[in-house]
Design a protein around this motif. Structure first.
Motif, PDB file in Angstrom:
ATOM      1  N   GLU A 110      48.504 -30.500  -2.252  1.00  0.00           N
ATOM      2  CA  GLU A 110      48.088 -31.857  -1.883  1.00  0.00           C
ATOM      3  C   GLU A 110      46.984 -32.366  -2.801  1.00  0.00           C
ATOM      4  O   GLU A 110      46.994 -33.532  -3.219  1.00  0.00           O
ATOM      5  N   PHE A 113      48.977 -33.125  -6.090  1.00  0.00           N
ATOM      6  CA  PHE A 113      50.084 -34.082  -6.084  1.00  0.00           C
ATOM      7  C   PHE A 113      49.984 -35.104  -4.945  1.00  0.00           C
ATOM      8  O   PHE A 113      50.041 -36.299  -5.178  1.00  0.00           O
ATOM      9  N   GLY A 114      49.901 -34.628  -3.709  1.00  0.00           N
ATOM     10  CA  GLY A 114      49.892 -35.553  -2.582  1.00  0.00           C
ATOM     11  C   GLY A 114      50.426 -34.917  -1.315  1.00  0.00           C
ATOM     12  O   GLY A 114      50.891 -33.770  -1.309  1.00  0.00           O
ATOM     13  N   LEU A 117      54.450 -33.761  -0.980  1.00  0.00           N
ATOM     14  CA  LEU A 117      54.840 -32.498  -1.600  1.00  0.00           C
ATOM     15  C   LEU A 117      54.204 -31.323  -0.870  1.00  0.00           C
ATOM     16  O   LEU A 117      54.801 -30.248  -0.778  1.00  0.00           O
ATOM     17  N   ARG A 118      53.000 -31.521  -0.357  1.00  0.00           N
ATOM     18  CA  ARG A 118      52.385 -30.460   0.447  1.00  0.00           C
ATOM     19  C   ARG A 118      53.251 -30.147   1.666  1.00  0.00           C
ATOM     20  O   ARG A 118      53.511 -28.995   1.979  1.00  0.00           O
ATOM     21  N   SER A 434      54.188 -35.704 -11.991  1.00  0.00           N
ATOM     22  CA  SER A 434      53.905 -36.557 -10.834  1.00  0.00           C
ATOM     23  C   SER A 434      54.479 -35.943  -9.571  1.00  0.00           C
ATOM     24  O   SER A 434      55.301 -35.025  -9.628  1.00  0.00           O
ATOM     25  N   GLU A 435      54.064 -36.465  -8.438  1.00  0.00           N
ATOM     26  CA  GLU A 435      54.559 -35.957  -7.166  1.00  0.00           C
ATOM     27  C   GLU A 435      56.063 -36.173  -7.035  1.00  0.00           C
ATOM     28  O   GLU A 435      56.803 -35.268  -6.654  1.00  0.00           O
ATOM     29  N   SER A 479      59.176 -36.537 -14.306  1.00  0.00           N
ATOM     30  CA  SER A 479      57.849 -37.172 -14.302  1.00  0.00           C
ATOM     31  C   SER A 479      57.664 -38.063 -15.528  1.00  0.00           C
ATOM     32  O   SER A 479      57.043 -39.130 -15.453  1.00  0.00           O
ATOM     33  N   ASN A 486      50.485 -39.987  -9.365  1.00  0.00           N
ATOM     34  CA  ASN A 486      49.575 -38.915  -8.939  1.00  0.00           C
ATOM     35  C   ASN A 486      49.219 -38.061 -10.139  1.00  0.00           C
ATOM     36  O   ASN A 486      50.047 -37.311 -10.630  1.00  0.00           O
TER      37      ASN A 486
END
Length: 488
Positions: A110, A113-114, A117-118, A434-435, A479, A486
């Motif tokens: 997280e 990426f965010g 994805l977490r 990126s995410e 990406s 992100n």
């Protein structure tokens, strides 16, 4: 010859003793860090032994001797890769984990990426860890069914399996529920001592039973090429070669020890980054010794049964060691060895329960209920632990129809590991991923691993290598082709 009252007394004493020992760590944990990371009070050597115990299940103890009995020592090529993978994790991942106040591996995702994805990586861990653990827990039924065959004679095989799995699951739940990570790690230390001691006792017992001792065992094993370690052939379809071991084993360990909450949680419990690295690297030495011992037991059993053929031929190699323990070991020692095998089962199960619970609470519940109190989160953690215990019990029953339990368990875990490792590598090694791109890569890597598992004869040792490579390459390319939102 089967188990008698002395053996049963040893087994019952162990089960009772380890459960009571685990309950000694019962206290009022006030925070998630206290419950899931033992408040970072565990010394590195205890974490090291706990790591070894966590990755050593009942299926390891009964299947690895079976590999040497049926084949040779080529499994050790995989262990060489395990050592390399540990070094990479120590250099690449552990510093990242100690940059912040993390409780799970997926919080790192997280931060890089965010949230999406977490959640995806944490969810994948929950599903595949539960499935793989179901196979491991079922291995308990193989051992207990053989050990207690006389007591459970009136039950069907299905009823025996349920009884065996239920006993071990319930007792493990008791101390895991109450003591959290502190109880898990310290009981791991005790259980590791028990099963290694029991295996060493088995080693000397077999030597005593074979006429001529080590000289006879060595002669028979050498003539059957049991001590062969290296296979230099190159094939994606041969499980144990030098290349699949060194490359595949390294990637497998990078994934299991760098992205799997089962092990990462122990690394995060260390007092410092330095002690975390010491714990991981020293566990590799212990693993090499341990697997060498298990394989040696298998070669010795081959020599024994060459001289004294079994009355009924073995239908699966997973049963060879437990059958020998029950039918040929002196009373008391056989009880100790069965207790040792159960020790590995309880150790692995407690690790799985705690890691599944921590990921559920930290990566999902806390995000949904950010204003909940720490006390409420700890209380719910205990409830979730029980829920996972019930689910693993059910999955173990479904796992009854699997093949060789060791390779089935590793295959299931390896399917997810490739995608997970690829995402972590994207986060650690690149700044431009990126995410959204990483999620695309993760999906492709996972589907590739699933295809390899279900529709090809490619060895499981290559799943993580190919899955992580696909995840990384496709994720990075996606990406580059998509707007980046992100970055770090």
């Amino acid at each position: 010859m089967g188990l008698n009252l002395v053996d049963l007394a040893v087994i019952v004493a162990y089960l009772t003793g380890v459960t009571l020992f685990g309950l000694r760590f019962r206290k009022k944990q006030r925070t998630l860090k206290d419950y899931f990371l033992a408040d970072n009070t565990i010394p590195w050597w205890a974490i090291s032994l706990s790591i070894v115990a966590a990755e050593t299940s009942t299926l390891t103890i009964i299947s690895v001797p079976g590999l040497a009995y049926e084949k040779d020592f080529r499994f050790l090529q995989l262990v060489i890769g395990y050592l390399i993978g540990r070094a990479v994790v120590s250099f690449l991942f552990i510093p990242q984990y100690f940059c912040g106040e993390l409780v799970t591996a997926y919080q790192l995702i997280e931060s890089r990426f965010g949230e999406r994805l977490r959640s995806l990586t944490a969810g994948l861990f929950l599903v595949t860890r539960a499935a793989a653990e179901g196979v491991r827990v079922f291995a308990v039924a193989i051992v207990v069914g053989i050990a207690l065959s006389s007591l459970l004679a009136g039950l069907t095989s299905f009823e025996r399996d349920i009884t065996a799995i239920a006993i071990v699951t319930l007792l493990t739940l008791v101390y895991t529920f109450e003591g959290g990570m502190a109880a898990v790690i310290w009981t791991d230390v005790i259980q590791l001592s028990i099963y290694v001691t029991g295996t060493i006792v088995g080693f000397f017992t077999i030597l005593h039973l074979v006429p001529g001792g080590w000289g006879t065992v060595h002669t028979i094993a050498v003539n059957a090429h049991k001590f062969q370690v290296f296979d230099f052939s190159w094939s994606l379809f041969t499980t144990y070669t030098l290349w699949s071991g060194v490359i595949g084993g390294a990637f497998l360990t990078m994934a299991s020890h760098g992205t799997d909450q089962l092990i990462v949680q122990r690394l995060l419990s260390a007092r410092s980054e330095r002690e975390s690295k010491m714990a991981l690297l020293s566990s590799g030495v212990a693993i090499l010794f341990q697997f060498s011992l298990f394989l040696l037991i298998g070669a010795m059993l081959f020599a024994f049964y060459k001289l004294f053929p079994p009355q009924v031929p073995f239908t699966r190699t997973d049963t060879i060691f437990p059958v020998f323990v029950v039918t040929h070991m002196p009373h008391g020692i056989s009880g100790l060895l069965i207790a040792a095998i159960l020790a590995a089962a309880m150790s692995n199960l407690s690790a799985a329960l705690n890691s599944l619970s921590s990921t559920t609470i930290v990566d999902f519940y806390v995000k949904l209920r950010p204003k909940s109190t720490e006390l409420r989160r700890v209380q719910l953690s205990r409830i979730v632990t029980v829920g996972w215990g019930v689910l693993l019990f059910a999955l173990a029953i479904f796992a009854r129809n699997g093949g060789k339990v060791l390779e089935v368990g590793l295959s299931i875990a390896s399917v997810a590991y490739g995608a997970l490792l690829g995402v972590f590598l994207l986060g650690v090694l690149t700044r431009r991923a990126s995410e959204s791109g990483a999620m695309i890569g993760m999906l492709c890597g996972f589907l590739l691993s699933m295809y390899l598992w279900l529709f090809t004869g490619v060895s499981f040792t290559w799943y993580v290598v190919l899955g992580s490579a696909a995840t990384f390459a496709i994720g990075y390319a996606a990406s580059m082709a998509m707007p980046r939102t992100n970055t770090i």
